[in-house]
Design a protein around this motif. Structure first.
Motif, mmCIF file in Angstrom:
data_model
loop_
_atom_site.group_PDB
_atom_site.id
_atom_site.type_symbol
_atom_site.label_atom_id
_atom_site.label_comp_id
_atom_site.label_asym_id
_atom_site.label_seq_id
_atom_site.Cartn_x
_atom_site.Cartn_y
_atom_site.Cartn_z
ATOM 1 N N ASN A 56 -29.192 -24.060 87.074
ATOM 2 C CA ASN A 56 -30.299 -24.624 86.314
ATOM 3 C C ASN A 56 -30.976 -25.702 87.133
ATOM 4 O O ASN A 56 -30.358 -26.685 87.520
ATOM 5 C CB ASN A 56 -29.772 -25.200 84.984
ATOM 6 N N ILE A 57 -32.274 -25.480 87.410
ATOM 7 C CA ILE A 57 -33.018 -26.440 88.225
ATOM 8 C C ILE A 57 -33.908 -27.278 87.315
ATOM 9 O O ILE A 57 -34.732 -26.740 86.577
ATOM 10 C CB ILE A 57 -33.873 -25.711 89.275
ATOM 11 N N VAL A 58 -33.666 -28.574 87.332
ATOM 12 C CA VAL A 58 -34.470 -29.471 86.504
ATOM 13 C C VAL A 58 -35.570 -30.037 87.378
ATOM 14 O O VAL A 58 -35.300 -30.657 88.402
ATOM 15 C CB VAL A 58 -33.614 -30.610 85.931
ATOM 16 N N ALA A 59 -36.823 -29.781 86.981
ATOM 17 C CA ALA A 59 -37.941 -30.224 87.819
ATOM 18 C C ALA A 59 -39.095 -30.674 86.933
ATOM 19 O O ALA A 59 -39.203 -30.268 85.779
ATOM 20 C CB ALA A 59 -38.397 -29.080 88.711
ATOM 21 N N GLY A 60 -39.945 -31.507 87.459
ATOM 22 C CA GLY A 60 -41.082 -31.959 86.664
ATOM 23 C C GLY A 60 -42.163 -32.556 87.516
ATOM 24 O O GLY A 60 -42.049 -32.623 88.742
#
Length: 785
Positions: free
Chosen positions: A781-785
RNA sequence: GCCGGAGUGGUGGAACUGGCAGACACAGGGGACUUAAAAUCCCCUGUCCCGCAAGGGGCAUACGGGUUCGACCCCCGUCUCCGGCACCA
C-alpha cells in the motif's frame, strides 16, 4: 448396525471421547427435521474421531417419562406405556434410517424399571443428605396439566408445556435443595467450554447479588424487622418499609384499626394468579399496617406497609424502601404519598427527583457519610451496622429450591413411605425399583393428588421400619429427573449392582462434547449439573462437572423463515426426505446449510443441490481408475482439501468442509480417468458425511468393508502452500493493480515491484510518496498525496 | 424495562489474527447435447456510471460517526430482528 464401544485401558485418556446427543422425548409426532441436525453433527464428528484413532462412546436413548404420554393415555383410555413404546419404536426406526453410528447395545429408556431404579436410588441419597425435603408451599399449579410446576417450567406466567395460565396453590411438595449448590453452580461455569450466552443465562437464573441484612427496630419495642438490601449506602433514604403479605410479622404488628384492611389485602393477593401479578406489575397496591419502625441511621420513625411487590421467597421477605433510588419504591411512594429523600447524587447537589435514580454517585443527606462515593459508603455503613450489631453483609440468589414432585402417574414414584409412628421412611435400597402399579388405564383424581392416590392397593403398605400400616408417597418425580444422570447410565447400562461401575465412569467421564437445543438452558442443563455435583460430593463420580463442552444447535426454520409448526403447515418430515433424497443427501444438506449453532430456514431447492453434489460424486466414481500420477495442480488441491476438511471437521465447521469437497470435485469431475491416489483419500474424507455412499465407493475401489474403520488421510503441509500468490498493489488504500509473484518475496523487492508497476507509476506521477506499507504475500500500500 | 446475540448479493451463507468482500451452493440468464423435454456439461450473474469494445471508474457488509496506511472485523451513537429474564429489593 451397531458401533460398539469398549473400554480399553491401554488407550490413553486423550484418545478417548464421549460424544453425546441430548436424548429425545419420544413424542407422538415422530422425529422432526430439527432433531437430526445435532445428531448428524455428532455422528460426523464421531466417525471422524474413530478414523483418527480415537476410542469413541456415542450412545442414544429415550427420555420416556412425561406428560404428553399420560395425557394421551387418559384421552384414549390406554396405558401410557403402550403409546410410549410405540413412539420409541417409531423414533428408533427413523433414527436408524439416517445412518448414525450409535452404540445401540447401550440404548436406554428412562421409564424402564431397571433404569428408574437408579433414579430412585439417587433420590434416596439426596434425601439422606437432607437435600430433599417436604414442605407445604405456594407453588405454580397448571390447571390443565393438573400438576405443580418448577419455577423453571413457567414462562411469562404460562405453563411451559401447554400454555395455560399458572395459578398459585398451596400444596405439600417434595423439594430439592438446589440452592445449596448455587455458589458452585455459578463458580464452576468458569471451567466449561459452553457459549457465553448460555453461561450468562445460567448466571442470570442463579442471580447472585451482594448486599446486607439490616434490622430495623419496631417503634413499639417489640422486636425488629430484618431486610435485605443491595444498597446499604442508601439507608438514610429509607422512608418506609414493606413486608410481603405472607410475612409472619404481619399478624403481630398490624394495629387493630388496620386489621380489616390488611386481612382483605392478604386475601386478595393470595387469589392472584402469576399472570395477574405480572400484568399488574406497574400498578402498585398495598396497605399500611399501622406499625412504625425506626431508621437506624437517622432515628426517624417510618411506617410499615405490606404489598405484593415484595416476594416472601426472596431475601427476608421484607424491604426498606428507598423511593429516591429504586423505581418500584418510587412508584409506590408516589401512589401512597410517602416521603422521597435523595441520598445519592451524581454531582453532589440534591434536587427534586422526577424519577428514581439508581446510579452510583456521591452521598448526600447522609450524616457523617455525606460527600463519600457510593462504593465507600456501602463499605462504611456495613461496618457501622456490624459494630452496632444490627446488620451484616449478605449474599442472595434468585434461584429457588426445585419443586420436585408432580401430581401425575407417568413418572418415577418417589420411594418414600409415610408411617404414623416413624414418619417418613425410605423404601429400602434392596426393594428398588419401586415400580409403578400396573393399571388398565390412568384416571386423574381431580383433587390435586396424583392418580396413584386413587389406587388403595398401592398406597396402603407396611412401614419398612416398624412393619405397621403406612401409606406410600403418591407424588411422582418430574420429567427432568431421568435426564439428570442418563449420561452416566450409558457407561454401564446393564449394571444391576450400581448405577454405573466406577472404573467405567473413570474411563469415559466427563462428556467431551454435548449437543442439543438451547431450550434446556435453565432446565435440564442446570438440574443435571446439580445432581452431578451431588454425586461428586458423595465420591460417586470423578468430575465436578458432567458436560465439558456444549453446543446448542440452531433451529431449522420453515421454508419461509418462520418457525416450523403444525398450525402453519410448514413442518418437514424426515421420512419424506429420506425417501425422496436419501439419508446421505439429508446429512450433507443439513450440514451445508450453515453453521451448526445458527438458526436457518429449510429450502427444498437447497436439498436438491446437495443431491446433485452426491450424484456428481457417483458419476465421477465411474471414471476409469488408473494408477497414474495425478497432475501437480490436482495433487496440490487434494492436499489442501484434506487439510481444510480435517481442520473444519475438527472444529465442527461442517458447512465449509463440504464446500471444500465441492471445490475438489468440481476440478476432479472433468478428468478422463481417475488416479486412485487422488480418489481414495477423497472418498475417505467424504465418508463421515455420506457414509452409505462412501461405503459403496470404497468397495468400488476394490477394498473390503468397512471404510468406517480406515485411517483418516494425512496431508503434506508443503503441498498445501502455493508457490506464487497474487499480490495486491494499493494507492491510498485502493486497489489499483495486482501481480502474480512468488511466495516469500522479501519486502524490499515487493516494494520495488509495486513502485515499478506501470499503472502505479502513472497514478503516482506528480505526487509525493509518504509511506509504503508492505504485507508479505498479500499487498503493498503506497500512501501518497 | 433489564441482559445477551445477530444484521453481508435475489436466497442460504464464506472471508483464519485488521490486509483482494461475496468462497461454496441455491435461484436467474445465455449456450451445447436432444425431434423435444428431463438430466448433464460450458459460460454469465452485487450495483451504478463512462466506453462500440478491450477496458476504466464510482458505490457497496443495517444506519451515522470515529480510530487506522487499510475496517464486515476495533471504538462511540442510532435503528431493526431474534433469544433470555422480568416487582429478585
Amino acid at each position: 448396525k451397531t458401533f460398539r464401544s469398549t473400554e480399553d485401558p491401554s488407550v490413553p485418556r486423550e484418545k478417548r471421547k464421549y460424544v453425546l446427543d441430548m436424548f429425545p422425548y419420544p413424542s407422538a409426532a415422530g422425529l422432526h427435521v430439527g432433531h437430526p441436525e445435532g445428531y448428524f453433527a455428532t455422528d460426523i464428528y464421531c466417525r471422524y474421531l474413530r478414523m483418527k484413532g480415537f476410542q469413541v462412546l456415542h450412545p442414544m436413548g429415550f427420555d420416556s417419562f412425561g406428560l404428553p404420554a399420560e395425557n394421551y393415555a387418559i384421552k384414549t383410555g390406554t396405558h401410557p406405556r403402550v403409546s410410549t413404546e410405540q413412539n420409541i419404536a417409531r423414533f428408533t426406526t427413523q433414527i436408524k434410517s439416517l445412518g448414525f453410528s450409535y452404540d445401540w447395545d447401550r440404548r436406554l429408556s428412562s421409564c424402564e424399571p431397571e433404569y428408574y431404579r437408579w433414579t430412585q436410588w439417587i433420590f434416596l441419597k439426596l434425601w439422606e443428605k437432607g437435600l430433599a425435603y417436604e414442605a407445604e408451599v405456594p407453588i405454580n399449579w397448571c390447571p390443565s396439566c393438573q400438576t405443580g410446576l418448577a419455577n423453571e417450567e413457567v414462562k411469562d406466567g404460562l405453563c411451559d408445556r401447554c400454555g395455560t395460565p399458572v395459578v398459585r396453590r398451596n400444596l405439600r411438595q417434595w423439594i430439592l435443595r438446589i440452592t445449596a449448590f448455587a455458589e458452585r453452580l455459578l463458580a464452576d461455569l468458569g471451567m466449561l467450554n459452553w457459549s457465553d450466552s448460555l453461561k450468562l443465562m445460567q448466571t442470570n437464573w442463579i442471580g447472585r447479588s451482594e448486599g446486607a441484612n439490616v434490622h430495623f427496630a419496631l417503634e413499639s419495642g417489640a422486636g425488629s424487622i430484618e431486610v435485605y438490601t443491595t444498597r446499604p449506602d442508601t439507608l438514610f433514604g429509607a422512608t418506609y418499609m414493606v413486608l410481603a403479605p405472607e410475612h409472619p410479622l404481619v399478624q403481630k404488628i398490624t394495629t387493630p384499626a388496620q386489621k380489616k384492611a390488611v386481612e382483605d389485602y392478604i386475601h386478595a393477593a393470595s387469589m392472584k394468579s402469576e399472570m395477574e401479578r405480572t400484568e399488574l406489575a406497574k400498578d402498585k397496591t398495598g396497605v399500611f399496617t399501622g406499625a412504625f419502625a425506626i431508621n437506624p441511621m437517622n432515628g426517624k420513625k417510618i411506617p410499615v406497609w405490606i404489598s405484593d411487590y415484595i416476594l416472601i421467597s426472596y431475601g427476608t421477605g421484607a424491604i426498606m424502601a428507598v423511593p429516591a433510588h429504586d423505581e418500584r419504591d418510587f412508584a409506590f411512594a408516589r401512589k401512597f404519598d410517602l416521603p422521597i429523600v435523595q441520598v445519592v447524587s451524581r454531582d453532589g447537589s440534591a434536587a427534586e427527583l422526577s424519577e428514581a435514580d439508581p446510579t452510583d454517585g456521591v452521598a448526600v443527606n447522609s450524616g457523617e457519610f455525606t460527600g463519600l462515593p457510593t462504593a465507600e459508603v456501602k463499605k462504611r455503613i456495613v461496618e457501622w451496622l456490624q459494630k452496632k450489631g444490627i446488620g451484616t453483609s449478605a449474599v442472595n440468589y434468585k434461584i429457588r429450591d426445585w419443586i420436585f414432585s408432580r401430581q401425575r402417574y407417568w413418572g418415577e414414584p418417589i420411594p418414600l413411605v409415610h408411617c404414623p409412628t416413624d414418619g417418613i421412611v425410605p423404601v429400602p435400597y434392596d426393594q428398588l425399583p419401586l415400580k409403578l402399579p400396573e393399571v388398565a388405564k390412568v384416571v386423574p383424581t381431580g383433587t390435586g393428588e396424583s392418580p396413584l392416590a386413587a389406587i388403595p392397593e398401592w398406597v396402603n403398605t407396611t412401614c419398612p421400619k416398624c412393619g405397621g400400616p403406612a401409606k406410600r408417597e403418591t407424588n411422582t418425580m418430574p420429567q427432568w429427573a431421568g435426564s439428570c444422570w442418563y449420561y452416566l447410565r450409558f457407561l454401564d447400562p446393564g449394571n444391576d449392582t450400581a448405577f454405573a461401575a466406577r472404573e467405567k465412569i473413570d474411563y469415559w467421564m466427563p462428556v467431551d462434547l454435548y449437543v442439543g437445543g438451547a431450550e434446556h438452558a435453565v432446565l435440564h442443563l442446570l438440574y443435571a449439573r446439580f445432581w452431578h455435583k451431588f454425586l461428586f460430593d458423595e465420591g460417586l463420580v470423578n468430575s465436578p462437572e458432567p458436560f465439558m463442552r456444549l453446543i446448542n444447535q440452531g433451529m431449522i426454520l420453515g421454508e419461509g423463515g418462520a418457525k416450523m409448526s403444525k398450525s402453519l403447515g410448514n413442518v418437514i418430515n424426515p421420512d419424506d426426505i429420506v425417501r425422496d433424497y436419501g439419508a446421505d443427501t439429508m446429512r450433507i444438506y443439513e450440514m451445508f446449510m450453515g453453521p451448526l449453532e445458527v438458526s436457518k430456514p429449510w429450502s427444498t431447492r437447497g436439498i436438491a443441490g446437495a443431491k446433485r453434489f452426491l450424484e456428481r460424486v457417483w458419476r465421477t466414481a465411474e471414471l476409469p481408475l488408473t494408477d497414474e500420477e495425478p497432475t501437480e495442480a490436482l495433487w496440490r488441491l487434494l492436499h489442501k482439501t484434506v487439510k481444510k476438511v480435517s481442520r473444519d471437521t475438527d472444529r465442527l465447521e461442517f458447512n465449509t468442509a463440504i464446500a471444500q469437497m465441492m471445490i475438489f470435485l468440481n476440478e476432479a469431475a472433468g478428468l478422463a480417468s481417475m488416479p486412485r491416489k487422488l480418489w481414495t483419500p477423497f472418498v475417505l474424507l467424504l465418508s463421515p458425511y455420506a457414509p452409505h455412499l462412501a461405503e459403496e465407493l470404497w468397495e468400488k475401489l476394490g477394498h473390503a468393508p468397512s471404510i468406517s474403520r480406515q485411517p483418516w488421510p494425512e496431508w503434506e503441509e508443503a503441498l498445501t502452500a502455493e508457490d506464487s500468490v497474487e499480490v495486491v498493489f494499493q494507492v491510498n488504500g485502493k486497489i489499483r493493480a495486482k501481480e502474480n509473484l512468488p511466495v516469500g518475496m522479501p519486502e524490499a523487492e515487493l516494494k520495488e515491484k509495486a513502485m515499478g508497476h506501470e499503472r502505479i507509476r502513472e497514478l503516482l506521477s506528480g505526487k509525493q510518496v509518504r509511506k509504503v506499507i508492505v504485507v508479505p504475500n498479500k499487498l503493498v500500500n503506497i500512501v501518497a498525496g
